[in-house]
Design a protein around this motif. Structure first.
Motif, PDB file in Angstrom:
ATOM      1  N   ARG A  81       0.821  -1.205   0.000  1.00 19.62           N
ATOM      2  CA  ARG A  81       0.000   0.000   0.000  1.00 19.62           C
ATOM      3  C   ARG A  81       0.857   1.258   0.000  1.00 19.62           C
ATOM      4  NH1 ARG A  81      -4.034   0.172   4.707  1.00 19.62           N
ATOM      5  NH2 ARG A  81      -4.837   1.906   3.451  1.00 19.62           N
ATOM      6  N   TRP A  82       2.078   1.161   0.516  1.00 17.12           N
ATOM      7  CA  TRP A  82       2.916   2.367   0.575  1.00 17.12           C
ATOM      8  C   TRP A  82       3.188   2.944  -0.809  1.00 17.12           C
ATOM      9  CZ3 TRP A  82       7.216   1.227   4.760  1.00 17.12           C
ATOM     10  CH2 TRP A  82       6.606   1.165   6.013  1.00 17.12           C
ATOM     11  N   PRO A  83       3.811   2.209  -1.727  1.00 20.16           N
ATOM     12  CA  PRO A  83       4.052   2.826  -3.045  1.00 20.16           C
ATOM     13  C   PRO A  83       2.766   3.118  -3.817  1.00 20.16           C
ATOM     14  CG  PRO A  83       4.664   0.503  -3.078  1.00 20.16           C
ATOM     15  CD  PRO A  83       4.405   0.856  -1.645  1.00 20.16           C
ATOM     16  N   ARG A  84       1.710   2.364  -3.561  1.00 16.31           N
ATOM     17  CA  ARG A  84       0.486   2.562  -4.343  1.00 16.31           C
ATOM     18  C   ARG A  84      -0.384   3.695  -3.810  1.00 16.31           C
ATOM     19  NH1 ARG A  84      -0.996  -3.902  -5.178  1.00 16.31           N
ATOM     20  NH2 ARG A  84       1.002  -4.423  -6.164  1.00 16.31           N
ATOM     21  N   GLU A  85      -0.264   4.005  -2.513  1.00  9.62           N
ATOM     22  CA  GLU A  85      -1.153   5.000  -1.925  1.00  9.62           C
ATOM     23  C   GLU A  85      -0.425   6.184  -1.301  1.00  9.62           C
ATOM     24  OE1 GLU A  85      -4.160   3.212   0.621  1.00  9.62           O
ATOM     25  OE2 GLU A  85      -3.945   1.291  -0.436  1.00  9.62           O
ATOM     26  N   ALA A  86       0.910   6.203  -1.335  1.00  2.14           N
ATOM     27  CA  ALA A  86       1.658   7.327  -0.769  1.00  2.14           C
ATOM     28  C   ALA A  86       1.313   8.617  -1.513  1.00  2.14           C
ATOM     29  CB  ALA A  86       3.159   7.064  -0.855  1.00  2.14           C
ATOM     30  N   ARG A  87       1.303   9.715  -0.776  1.00  2.00           N
ATOM     31  CA  ARG A  87       1.044  11.022  -1.375  1.00  2.00           C
ATOM     32  C   ARG A  87       2.056  12.018  -0.838  1.00  2.00           C
ATOM     33  NH1 ARG A  87      -5.063  12.880  -0.879  1.00  2.00           N
ATOM     34  NH2 ARG A  87      -4.097  14.670  -1.941  1.00  2.00           N
ATOM     35  N   SER A  88       2.803  12.624  -1.739  1.00  2.00           N
ATOM     36  CA  SER A  88       3.748  13.672  -1.375  1.00  2.00           C
ATOM     37  C   SER A  88       3.224  14.995  -1.901  1.00  2.00           C
ATOM     38  CB  SER A  88       5.133  13.387  -1.964  1.00  2.00           C
ATOM     39  OG  SER A  88       5.680  12.202  -1.430  1.00  2.00           O
ATOM     40  N   ALA A  89       3.144  15.995  -1.020  1.00  2.00           N
ATOM     41  CA  ALA A  89       2.529  17.251  -1.447  1.00  2.00           C
ATOM     42  C   ALA A  89       2.869  18.352  -0.460  1.00  2.00           C
ATOM     43  CB  ALA A  89       1.008  17.088  -1.539  1.00  2.00           C
ATOM     44  N   PRO A 135      -0.294   4.955   4.101  1.00  2.00           N
ATOM     45  CA  PRO A 135      -1.305   4.243   4.876  1.00  2.00           C
ATOM     46  C   PRO A 135      -0.669   3.256   5.854  1.00  2.00           C
ATOM     47  CG  PRO A 135      -1.109   3.259   2.701  1.00  2.00           C
ATOM     48  CD  PRO A 135      -0.188   4.449   2.715  1.00  2.00           C
ATOM     49  N   VAL A 136      -1.204   3.212   7.049  1.00  3.06           N
ATOM     50  CA  VAL A 136      -0.796   2.233   8.054  1.00  3.06           C
ATOM     51  C   VAL A 136      -2.088   1.720   8.695  1.00  3.06           C
ATOM     52  CG1 VAL A 136       0.488   1.779  10.167  1.00  3.06           C
ATOM     53  CG2 VAL A 136       1.389   3.410   8.483  1.00  3.06           C
ATOM     54  N   GLY A 137      -2.463   0.490   8.365  1.00  7.19           N
ATOM     55  CA  GLY A 137      -3.751  -0.017   8.831  1.00  7.19           C
ATOM     56  C   GLY A 137      -4.873   0.821   8.256  1.00  7.19           C
ATOM     57  N   ASP A 138      -5.764   1.298   9.123  1.00  5.64           N
ATOM     58  CA  ASP A 138      -6.871   2.129   8.649  1.00  5.64           C
ATOM     59  C   ASP A 138      -6.603   3.608   8.891  1.00  5.64           C
ATOM     60  OD1 ASP A 138      -7.019   2.151  11.373  1.00  5.64           O
ATOM     61  OD2 ASP A 138      -9.121   1.527  11.507  1.00  5.64           O
ATOM     62  N   THR A 139      -5.323   3.983   9.042  1.00 10.76           N
ATOM     63  CA  THR A 139      -4.951   5.382   9.257  1.00 10.76           C
ATOM     64  C   THR A 139      -3.939   5.816   8.209  1.00 10.76           C
ATOM     65  OG1 THR A 139      -3.076   4.892  10.715  1.00 10.76           O
ATOM     66  CG2 THR A 139      -5.269   5.063  11.746  1.00 10.76           C
ATOM     67  N   ALA A 171       7.233  17.302 -10.449  1.00  6.18           N
ATOM     68  CA  ALA A 171       7.197  16.613 -11.743  1.00  6.18           C
ATOM     69  C   ALA A 171       7.749  15.201 -11.618  1.00  6.18           C
ATOM     70  CB  ALA A 171       7.984  17.401 -12.786  1.00  6.18           C
ATOM     71  N   LEU A 172       8.807  15.035 -10.819  1.00  4.76           N
ATOM     72  CA  LEU A 172       9.379  13.704 -10.634  1.00  4.76           C
ATOM     73  C   LEU A 172       8.395  12.796  -9.914  1.00  4.76           C
ATOM     74  CD1 LEU A 172      11.769  11.743 -10.820  1.00  4.76           C
ATOM     75  CD2 LEU A 172      12.645  12.719  -8.673  1.00  4.76           C
ATOM     76  N   ILE A 173       7.711  13.311  -8.900  1.00  2.00           N
ATOM     77  CA  ILE A 173       6.729  12.521  -8.169  1.00  2.00           C
ATOM     78  C   ILE A 173       5.617  12.056  -9.103  1.00  2.00           C
ATOM     79  CG2 ILE A 173       4.908  12.671  -6.424  1.00  2.00           C
ATOM     80  CD1 ILE A 173       6.800  14.481  -4.811  1.00  2.00           C
ATOM     81  N   GLU A 174       5.118  12.963  -9.946  1.00  2.00           N
ATOM     82  CA  GLU A 174       4.058  12.586 -10.888  1.00  2.00           C
ATOM     83  C   GLU A 174       4.554  11.551 -11.887  1.00  2.00           C
ATOM     84  OE1 GLU A 174       2.225  15.883 -12.800  1.00  2.00           O
ATOM     85  OE2 GLU A 174       1.414  16.731 -10.938  1.00  2.00           O
ATOM     86  N   HIS A 175       5.774  11.738 -12.370  1.00  2.07           N
ATOM     87  CA  HIS A 175       6.346  10.787 -13.326  1.00  2.07           C
ATOM     88  C   HIS A 175       6.480   9.406 -12.705  1.00  2.07           C
ATOM     89  CE1 HIS A 175       9.001   9.009 -16.308  1.00  2.07           C
ATOM     90  NE2 HIS A 175       9.928   8.833 -15.379  1.00  2.07           N
ATOM     91  N   LEU A 176       6.982   9.356 -11.471  1.00  3.32           N
ATOM     92  CA  LEU A 176       7.167   8.065 -10.808  1.00  3.32           C
ATOM     93  C   LEU A 176       5.834   7.407 -10.489  1.00  3.32           C
ATOM     94  CD1 LEU A 176      10.117   8.961  -8.409  1.00  3.32           C
ATOM     95  CD2 LEU A 176      10.224   7.520 -10.453  1.00  3.32           C
ATOM     96  N   ALA A 177       4.838   8.195 -10.108  1.00  2.30           N
ATOM     97  CA  ALA A 177       3.512   7.624  -9.847  1.00  2.30           C
ATOM     98  C   ALA A 177       2.946   6.988 -11.110  1.00  2.30           C
ATOM     99  CB  ALA A 177       2.568   8.701  -9.318  1.00  2.30           C
ATOM    100  N   ALA A 178       3.125   7.663 -12.259  1.00  2.71           N
ATOM    101  CA  ALA A 178       2.661   7.099 -13.527  1.00  2.71           C
ATOM    102  C   ALA A 178       3.437   5.838 -13.878  1.00  2.71           C
ATOM    103  CB  ALA A 178       2.792   8.141 -14.637  1.00  2.71           C
ATOM    104  N   LEU A 179       4.752   5.834 -13.616  1.00  4.35           N
ATOM    105  CA  LEU A 179       5.560   4.646 -13.873  1.00  4.35           C
ATOM    106  C   LEU A 179       5.100   3.470 -13.017  1.00  4.35           C
ATOM    107  CD1 LEU A 179       9.338   5.609 -14.216  1.00  4.35           C
ATOM    108  CD2 LEU A 179       7.859   4.580 -15.934  1.00  4.35           C
TER     109      LEU A 179
END
Length: 356
Positions: A81-89, A135-139, A171-179
């Protein structure tokens, strides 16, 4: 070793990351435009970078370090879930509810609640932070220590956002998320391909046979195969759930390159994705000294759209070396160097989906 499970996972991931200095250097250069800016191992920026590397960075094989660790049974499936749901902003603090800080993405206005007990004094209302949440559990939790700016009004927040967006990180974060999303789709789609055909490499006797065999696969891919990333739904079911309508029935038709003479083929490679190859049977037959098709080999060498992949799949180099008037024991990469660029970092290559 930390006793908290999440901290223990990160400790393990950081240790693994240290064994990949070249990949770390490439990730640092992509993020900072040069060597990393910290000067000591105690610098908080180094831990933030390591979090970025193990969770968000995609290596040459299309995996994050978290995904590698899960594949090797070092971490549990939950860690995916970490790489799939992480959000950097960039976030602005809107307030608190108990131990949850209420954050709003300065760029998109989307809201999240992040569990951060004990941080109330540092994260007062209107404070702006640059942080990664996972995400960690339901938090949701902070991944590492947030970069904390002063409390700001709307105009100051937008100015800081503009400065951040002009830097390399967003831009790098968006590129990596798409990758990450593309490689995940590629892996799941390749699994469906192998389940249907029994192999990731096929040669067809002619274009008509290829078309006849691919059409049922397209139906299987969209209507029968259940994708983990879609919660076990088929693509058609996910389309109906998302769009509230039935998908359009797709008709497969081969392009003119594949409908010519010869035995076409398909490779669905684990890293490079799917490749449709004209006269692939002839190429293999020549390279394996079974038949003579020098014109096909020359066509493959001269076509900039064809990578080194089909030559690697042939598994032998003697016939190619003779055609190029080179020593028969010369390595494949040396033989191909004048014709094919060395393999760089692959991008996902997948079949069109229902939404396409």
């Amino acid at each position: 070793m930390p006793t908290d499970p999440v901290a223990a996972w990160k400790h393990l991931l950081y240790t693994r990351a240290a064994r990949r200095p070249e990949e770390l250097a490439l990730a640092a250069h992509s993020l900072y435009g040069g060597p990393p800016p910290w000067t000591t191992q105690e610098d908080a920026g180094q831990l933030d970078f390591l979090d970025f590397f193990v969770i968000e960075w995609v290596d040459a094989e299309g995996w994050t370090e978290v995904e590698h660790a899960v594949r090797e049974d070092v971490l549990p499936q939950e860690a995916l879930r970490w790489p799939r749901e992480a959000r950097s902003a960039l976030w602005v603090v809107d307030g608190w509810e108990g131990d949850n800080v209420l954050l709003r993405d300065v760029r998109t206005e989307s809201e999240v609640a992040v569990t951060a007990p004990g941080a109330q004094a540092d994260l007062v209302r209107r404070t702006v932070i640059r942080a990664r949440v996972v995400p960690v559990g339901d938090t949701l939790r902070f991944s590492g220590e947030p970069d904390v700016y002063d409390a700001m009004g709307v105009i100051a927040r937008q100015d800081l956002l503009r400065q951040w967006l002009e830097g390399p990180e967003p831009a790098l974060i968006e590129h990596l998320a798409a990758l990450r999303a593309g490689f995940l789709r590629q892996r799941e789609e390749r699994d469906a391909w192998i389940r249907h055909f029994g192999s990731d490499e096929l040669v067809f006797p002619n274009a008509k046979d290829m078309e006849n065999r691919l059409a049922p696969f397209v139906s299987y891919l969209n209507n029968e195969h259940r994708f983990p990333s879609l919660g076990g739904l088929t693509r058609a079911e996910a389309f109906r759930t998302d769009k509230g309508a039935d998908p359009t029935i797709m008709q497969l038709a081969l392009g003119p390159t594949l409908t010519g003479p010869g035995r076409p083929g398909v490779i669905y490679d684990a890293v490079e994705g799917i490749h449709f190859l004209p006269s692939y049977g002839e190429l293999l037959a020549h390279l394996r000294d079974e038949e003579a098709h020098p014109d096909v080999v020359r066509m493959y060498l001269d076509d900039p759209g064809i990578t080194r992949l089909p030559f690697r799949r042939a598994g032998v180099t003697r016939a190619l070396a003779r055609l190029l008037v080179r020593p028969e024991d010369e390595p494949l990469d040396q033989l191909l160097a004048p014709y094919k660029a060395a393999s760089g970092r692959a991008s996902p290559s997948v079949l069109p989906g229902l939404e396409d």
